[in-house]
Every structure is written in structure tokens, then in C-alpha cells.
Design an enzyme around this catalytic site. Structure first.
Site, PDB file in Angstrom:
ATOM      1  N   ARG A   1      44.335  13.229  28.781  1.00  0.00           N
ATOM      2  CA  ARG A   1      44.584  14.289  29.962  1.00  0.00           C
ATOM      3  C   ARG A   1      45.998  14.980  30.052  1.00  0.00           C
ATOM      4  O   ARG A   1      46.611  15.400  31.054  1.00  0.00           O
ATOM      5  CB  ARG A   1      44.331  13.332  31.325  1.00  0.00           C
ATOM      6  CG  ARG A   1      43.080  12.895  31.635  1.00  0.00           C
ATOM      7  CD  ARG A   1      42.826  12.417  32.782  1.00  0.00           C
ATOM      8  NE  ARG A   1      41.253  12.055  32.965  1.00  0.00           N
ATOM      9  CZ  ARG A   1      40.871  10.907  32.735  1.00  0.00           C
ATOM     10  NH1 ARG A   1      41.587   9.711  32.362  1.00  0.00           N
ATOM     11  NH2 ARG A   1      39.745  10.589  32.999  1.00  0.00           N
TER      12      ARG A   1
ATOM     13  N   LYS B   1      48.005  29.410  29.576  1.00  0.00           N
ATOM     14  CA  LYS B   1      46.478  29.425  29.538  1.00  0.00           C
ATOM     15  C   LYS B   1      46.102  28.907  28.159  1.00  0.00           C
ATOM     16  O   LYS B   1      46.578  29.022  27.186  1.00  0.00           O
ATOM     17  CB  LYS B   1      46.165  30.920  29.676  1.00  0.00           C
ATOM     18  CG  LYS B   1      45.742  31.194  30.955  1.00  0.00           C
ATOM     19  CD  LYS B   1      45.320  32.815  30.969  1.00  0.00           C
ATOM     20  CE  LYS B   1      45.032  33.396  32.436  1.00  0.00           C
ATOM     21  NZ  LYS B   1      44.264  34.964  32.211  1.00  0.00           N
TER      22      LYS B   1
ATOM     23  N   GLU C   1      49.507  44.506  23.295  1.00  0.00           N
ATOM     24  CA  GLU C   1      50.042  43.733  24.384  1.00  0.00           C
ATOM     25  C   GLU C   1      51.407  44.198  24.753  1.00  0.00           C
ATOM     26  O   GLU C   1      51.724  44.124  25.923  1.00  0.00           O
ATOM     27  CB  GLU C   1      50.066  42.269  24.034  1.00  0.00           C
ATOM     28  CG  GLU C   1      48.606  41.629  24.019  1.00  0.00           C
ATOM     29  CD  GLU C   1      47.654  41.352  25.300  1.00  0.00           C
ATOM     30  OE1 GLU C   1      48.493  41.695  26.471  1.00  0.00           O
ATOM     31  OE2 GLU C   1      46.588  41.231  25.328  1.00  0.00           O
TER      32      GLU C   1
ATOM     33  N   LYS D   1      55.950  38.370  31.453  1.00  0.00           N
ATOM     34  CA  LYS D   1      54.796  37.396  31.294  1.00  0.00           C
ATOM     35  C   LYS D   1      55.413  36.376  32.248  1.00  0.00           C
ATOM     36  O   LYS D   1      54.958  35.662  32.923  1.00  0.00           O
ATOM     37  CB  LYS D   1      54.331  36.999  30.300  1.00  0.00           C
ATOM     38  CG  LYS D   1      53.365  36.104  30.307  1.00  0.00           C
ATOM     39  CD  LYS D   1      52.093  36.159  29.132  1.00  0.00           C
ATOM     40  CE  LYS D   1      51.082  35.201  29.529  1.00  0.00           C
ATOM     41  NZ  LYS D   1      49.897  35.155  28.510  1.00  0.00           N
TER      42      LYS D   1
ATOM     43  N   GLU E   1      46.645  31.837  38.278  1.00  0.00           N
ATOM     44  CA  GLU E   1      45.731  33.262  38.434  1.00  0.00           C
ATOM     45  C   GLU E   1      45.135  33.274  39.606  1.00  0.00           C
ATOM     46  O   GLU E   1      44.031  33.844  39.787  1.00  0.00           O
ATOM     47  CB  GLU E   1      45.102  33.729  37.098  1.00  0.00           C
ATOM     48  CG  GLU E   1      44.818  34.941  37.153  1.00  0.00           C
ATOM     49  CD  GLU E   1      43.840  35.155  35.757  1.00  0.00           C
ATOM     50  OE1 GLU E   1      44.034  35.964  35.005  1.00  0.00           O
ATOM     51  OE2 GLU E   1      42.898  34.484  35.440  1.00  0.00           O
TER      52      GLU E   1
ATOM     53  N   ARG F   1      49.168  37.208  38.745  1.00  0.00           N
ATOM     54  CA  ARG F   1      48.917  36.920  37.210  1.00  0.00           C
ATOM     55  C   ARG F   1      47.612  38.205  36.942  1.00  0.00           C
ATOM     56  O   ARG F   1      47.703  38.430  35.812  1.00  0.00           O
ATOM     57  CB  ARG F   1      48.621  35.739  37.018  1.00  0.00           C
ATOM     58  CG  ARG F   1      48.668  35.462  35.653  1.00  0.00           C
ATOM     59  CD  ARG F   1      48.844  33.933  35.221  1.00  0.00           C
ATOM     60  NE  ARG F   1      48.489  33.695  33.702  1.00  0.00           N
ATOM     61  CZ  ARG F   1      49.075  32.647  33.138  1.00  0.00           C
ATOM     62  NH1 ARG F   1      49.307  31.590  33.951  1.00  0.00           N
ATOM     63  NH2 ARG F   1      48.807  32.339  31.957  1.00  0.00           N
TER      64      ARG F   1
ATOM     65  N   ASN G   1      45.951  41.168  33.097  1.00  0.00           N
ATOM     66  CA  ASN G   1      44.645  41.534  32.537  1.00  0.00           C
ATOM     67  C   ASN G   1      44.559  42.851  32.271  1.00  0.00           C
ATOM     68  O   ASN G   1      42.977  43.454  32.168  1.00  0.00           O
ATOM     69  CB  ASN G   1      43.463  40.949  33.460  1.00  0.00           C
ATOM     70  CG  ASN G   1      43.417  39.576  33.517  1.00  0.00           C
ATOM     71  OD1 ASN G   1      43.675  38.710  32.492  1.00  0.00           O
ATOM     72  ND2 ASN G   1      43.028  38.793  34.342  1.00  0.00           N
TER      73      ASN G   1
ATOM     74  N   HIS H   1      41.864  44.049  29.793  1.00  0.00           N
ATOM     75  CA  HIS H   1      41.141  43.007  29.372  1.00  0.00           C
ATOM     76  C   HIS H   1      39.929  43.033  29.694  1.00  0.00           C
ATOM     77  O   HIS H   1      38.929  42.229  28.962  1.00  0.00           O
ATOM     78  CB  HIS H   1      41.922  41.873  29.662  1.00  0.00           C
ATOM     79  CG  HIS H   1      43.276  41.491  28.862  1.00  0.00           C
ATOM     80  ND1 HIS H   1      44.162  42.601  28.732  1.00  0.00           N
ATOM     81  CD2 HIS H   1      43.683  40.374  28.025  1.00  0.00           C
ATOM     82  CE1 HIS H   1      45.169  41.981  27.840  1.00  0.00           C
ATOM     83  NE2 HIS H   1      44.854  40.746  27.573  1.00  0.00           N
TER      84      HIS H   1
ATOM     85  N   HIS I   1      37.673  42.333  26.508  1.00  0.00           N
ATOM     86  CA  HIS I   1      37.097  41.264  26.029  1.00  0.00           C
ATOM     87  C   HIS I   1      35.644  41.368  25.902  1.00  0.00           C
ATOM     88  O   HIS I   1      35.162  40.719  24.806  1.00  0.00           O
ATOM     89  CB  HIS I   1      37.311  39.982  27.419  1.00  0.00           C
ATOM     90  CG  HIS I   1      38.382  39.336  27.208  1.00  0.00           C
ATOM     91  ND1 HIS I   1      39.027  38.485  28.283  1.00  0.00           N
ATOM     92  CD2 HIS I   1      39.738  39.485  26.177  1.00  0.00           C
ATOM     93  CE1 HIS I   1      39.994  38.130  27.949  1.00  0.00           C
ATOM     94  NE2 HIS I   1      40.635  38.709  26.700  1.00  0.00           N
TER      95      HIS I   1
ATOM     96  N   HIS J   1      42.477  41.120  18.566  1.00  0.00           N
ATOM     97  CA  HIS J   1      42.429  41.205  19.917  1.00  0.00           C
ATOM     98  C   HIS J   1      43.103  42.689  20.429  1.00  0.00           C
ATOM     99  O   HIS J   1      42.553  43.139  21.311  1.00  0.00           O
ATOM    100  CB  HIS J   1      43.346  39.878  20.603  1.00  0.00           C
ATOM    101  CG  HIS J   1      43.401  40.053  22.028  1.00  0.00           C
ATOM    102  ND1 HIS J   1      42.580  39.727  22.997  1.00  0.00           N
ATOM    103  CD2 HIS J   1      44.702  40.287  22.732  1.00  0.00           C
ATOM    104  CE1 HIS J   1      43.197  39.947  24.294  1.00  0.00           C
ATOM    105  NE2 HIS J   1      44.494  40.235  23.950  1.00  0.00           N
TER     106      HIS J   1
END
Length: 372
Positions: free
Chosen positions: A133, A155, A197, A239, A249, A253, A257, A260, A264, A276
Site C-alpha cells: 500500500r 498519476k 507536451e 504542472k 483532478e 487539473r 488534459n 488528450h 488518447h 504519445h
């Protein structure tokens, strides 16, 4: 927005790196500079006993060098070589890393280092978040994309047959170390793909990035120049500010995206064989057209997207006949809510907002504007 920056690094080794602090849920520092391999042990600290370095074959020599360095400080340093690019982000690869950790009796006082591109830092973060964890994590990205995007923000995730990053967690690293010396041997097309990016941060928040690219794209994308270092720092700074305010998010945040949602879907359509940034470039061009149709973004701003992305040698279009499949994938995207697609668009450069509930005919019309 809750970040700090101190200590400037501009030329050569030996100078203090720039430190950018992420605050909020899970505070940590991002170091940006040159010649920073020795920073890893300093960040891990002296309470760690064992370290696992997760890396790709392409940085195998660097992983060996880092292992030798860390063996001076820790009882056991292991290597986990994983596939390059998106092939690393599979549950089978995560299970391979868990197996190494289990067989070596890693405890919560031990640590993981992610060494590689954005896919590796995503994977290493996910493994660190899920083992017992949560164990200490230091990210050392070796690509532009990894430095300005994937390694920063906490993330983590892996892909499934149904889509990208659908399984993951928010897990803050202990530290992120961005050594731009590691980018000097990258192929130029890899650097340019990562700059999609960087350009994104220019569109959503820092027009200085766009100005620098337009003024001299060769210097802007050359890892040995002050301009390059400046753009990496600016990008990370954006960022860091955003994730300091919105770690999970819940609102702000989402602006990260930009490009994206469609990007994606294109990656999924290409079975993750595309870089990417290449897919995100097309996604940003689509978002610009959608912003114009939403009645806010000017023709000049849309044209600026086309100019900047073209200077970076990135694509602007995708085949017209792929639209039905792309739409279906977007509707499964984790950014959709209650079946309603959400896009980040611009009212103008550096003024992003959420656009939701757009009629499918408008979405298709915007796509026609970028369709090959």
C-alpha cells in the site's frame, strides 16, 4: 499557486539545480539541472535498506551506473528491466515487479526508482503505490515527456484492452530528478514528440514557451541550450502549480488534459504503437478547432497551433474514416462523466476551460476540420 522555485542552473555541471516544490497533498521537490545522478541517493536518504530500479532496455547502461552508485549506500540494489514504451504498462509487467519485490522481501522502509520514459515512471509509480500500500518512490525520467509530464504530479497507471490508464492511482513520489544531460543522446524525433507536451503548457498557461519555439525551434529543442532548460523548467512549473492545487483532478487539473481526449483515443486506435506526443499533437489541433466552434478561440490562435506544432514536425490530422471508432473510445475515457464527454478548450491562448455536453454533430464537424 503553491509552488516554490529556488537555485538556478543554466550552464554546465556543478551548478545547483533548480528546485520546484509541489505542495498540497503529498509535498515533494522536483530538481531540474545537469549532472544529477548523485542526487538519487541524497533523495532516498539513509533510512532505506533496499532499492529496486525499474528501467527499460534502452537505459540499461544508465541503470547499471545508477546501481553502482546506489550500492555504495544501500544493502541491496536490484534491477527490473521492463519493455520500452506503452508495452511496459501492462498488469503482467506490474506483476513481474511485484514478484521481484516479494522474493527480495521488500518492506515499507525500502524504495523504488523509476528510470526511463513516461511509461516507465507511470509503471514504477503504480508498483510503488500498490506494494504494501505504498513504498518510497523517486522518479528519474530520461525523456522530455517523462520530465515535463508523466513523472510530475503523482498519476500512476497501467493500460487495459479497453483503454489507456484506466487502472491506476494518485501517489505522490518522494522526489523527482530531471537531469537534462540524459536527454543529449535521445533521437531528435523523440525530443520533438515530447515537445508536444511542452507546447501544451504554452497553449494553456505559458505563452513564453510558444514565443521561444517560434523564435528558434532548433535552439528550443536542443538539450544543450539555455533555451531548452528554460522551457523544461517552465513546463514543470506549470504542472507543479496545477497539481499543488488539485492533486486528484477534481477541477483545475483537468486543464492538463488539453488535447488528450482525442489524443488518447488515437493512441488506442494505433494499439499504442505511436509516441504519445504525436497523438496529443493531433488532439490539440482538434481541441483548437473545437474551441473555435465553441465561439471563443480566434482564427489567429488556431493558426498559431498549426504553426507551432508544424515547427516541431508534429502531425495535425488523422484519417476521416476513423471517426466512429475514436468517438466510441472517447466515450469510455475516464475523463467522461455520466456518459458525457468533456474537452478542454481555449477561450484564448493561456485561458483554458472545460467544454462538456457538446452535440455529436459538432464534435464530428470539428473532426472534419483536421481529417486527412
Amino acid at each position: 499557486m503553491g509552488t516554490e522555485s529556488h537555485g538556478a542552473s543554466r550552464e554546465g555541471r556543478g551548478e545547483a539545480p533548480t528546485r520546484i516544490r509541489v505542495t498540497g497533498a503529498g509535498e515533494y521537490e522536483i530538481s531540474v539541472g545537469r549532472g544529477l545522478l548523485g542526487e538519487v541517493a541524497a533523495e532516498l536518504g539513509d533510512r532505506v535498506n533496499k532499492v529496486l530500479i525499474v528501467h527499460t532496455p534502452t537505459v540499461g547502461r544508465l541503470a547499471d551506473e545508477l546501481r553502482t552508485e546506489l550500492q555504495r549506500h544501500y544493502a541491496q540494489v536490484l534491477l527490473a528491466e521492463v519493455p520500452d514504451a506503452e508495452a511496459a504498462k501492462r498488469v503482467e509487467v506490474a506483476a513481474f515487479c511485484w514478484q521481484i519485490l516479494g522474493q527480495a522481501d521488500f518492506t515499507r522502509s525500502d524504495a523504488i526508482v523509476g528510470l526511463g520514459g513516461g511509461a516507465v515512471t507511470d509503471l514504477a509509480g503504480f508498483v510503488a503505490a500498490t506494494w504494501l500500500r505504498g513504498v518510497k518512490l523517486v522518479q528519474m525520467p530520461t525523456t522530455v515527456l517523462g520530465m515535463v509530464d508523466a513523472a510530475v504530479g503523482g498519476k500512476t497507471g497501467i493500460n487495459t484492452a479497453e483503454g489507456k490508464n484506466l487502472v491506476g492511482s494518485f501517489y505522490a513520489p518522494h522526489a523527482v530528478i530531471c537531469d537534462t544531460d540524459l536527454l543529449r543522446t535521445l533521437p531528435k524525433n523523440e525530443i520533438l514528440a515530447g515537445f508536444a507536451e511542452v507546447a501544451k503548457y504554452g497553449f494553456i498557461a505559458e505563452p513564453e514557451i510558444l514565443d521561444t519555439i517560434e523564435r528558434d525551434v532548433d535552439r528550443a529543442t536542443d538539450p544543450t541550450t539555455p533555451e531548452f532548460l528554460r522551457l523544461v523548467e517552465l513546463s514543470i512549473g506549470v504542472k507543479a502549480r496545477v497539481v499543488s492545487e488539485d492533486f486528484r483532478e477534481g477541477g483545475l487539473r483537468e486543464i492538463l488534459n488539453y488535447g488528450h481526449t482525442l489524443g488518447h483515443a488515437i493512441e488506442h486506435a494505433e494499439r499504442y504503437q505511436w509516441r504519445h506526443g504525436v497523438a496529443i499533437s493531433i488532439g490539440m489541433m482538434y481541441a483548437a478547432e473545437l474551441g473555435r466552434m465553441a465561439g471563443a478561440l480566434s482564427d489567429a490562435a488556431v493558426e498559431r497551433h498549426r504553426r507551432v506544432l508544424s515547427l516541431l514536425g508534429l502531425p495535425l490530422s488523422y484519417p476521416a474514416e476513423r471517426w466512429p471508432g475514436l468517438l466510441a473510445t472517447m466515450q469510455r475515457d475516464k475523463k467522461a462523466r455520466a456518459g458525457m464527454l468533456r474537452f478542454i478548450v481555449l477561450d484564448e491562448i493561456a485561458k483554458p476551460r472545460v467544454l462538456a455536453g457538446v452535440d455529436e454533430s459538432v464534435l464530428q464537424f470539428a473532426y472534419q476540420e483536421i481529417a486527412a
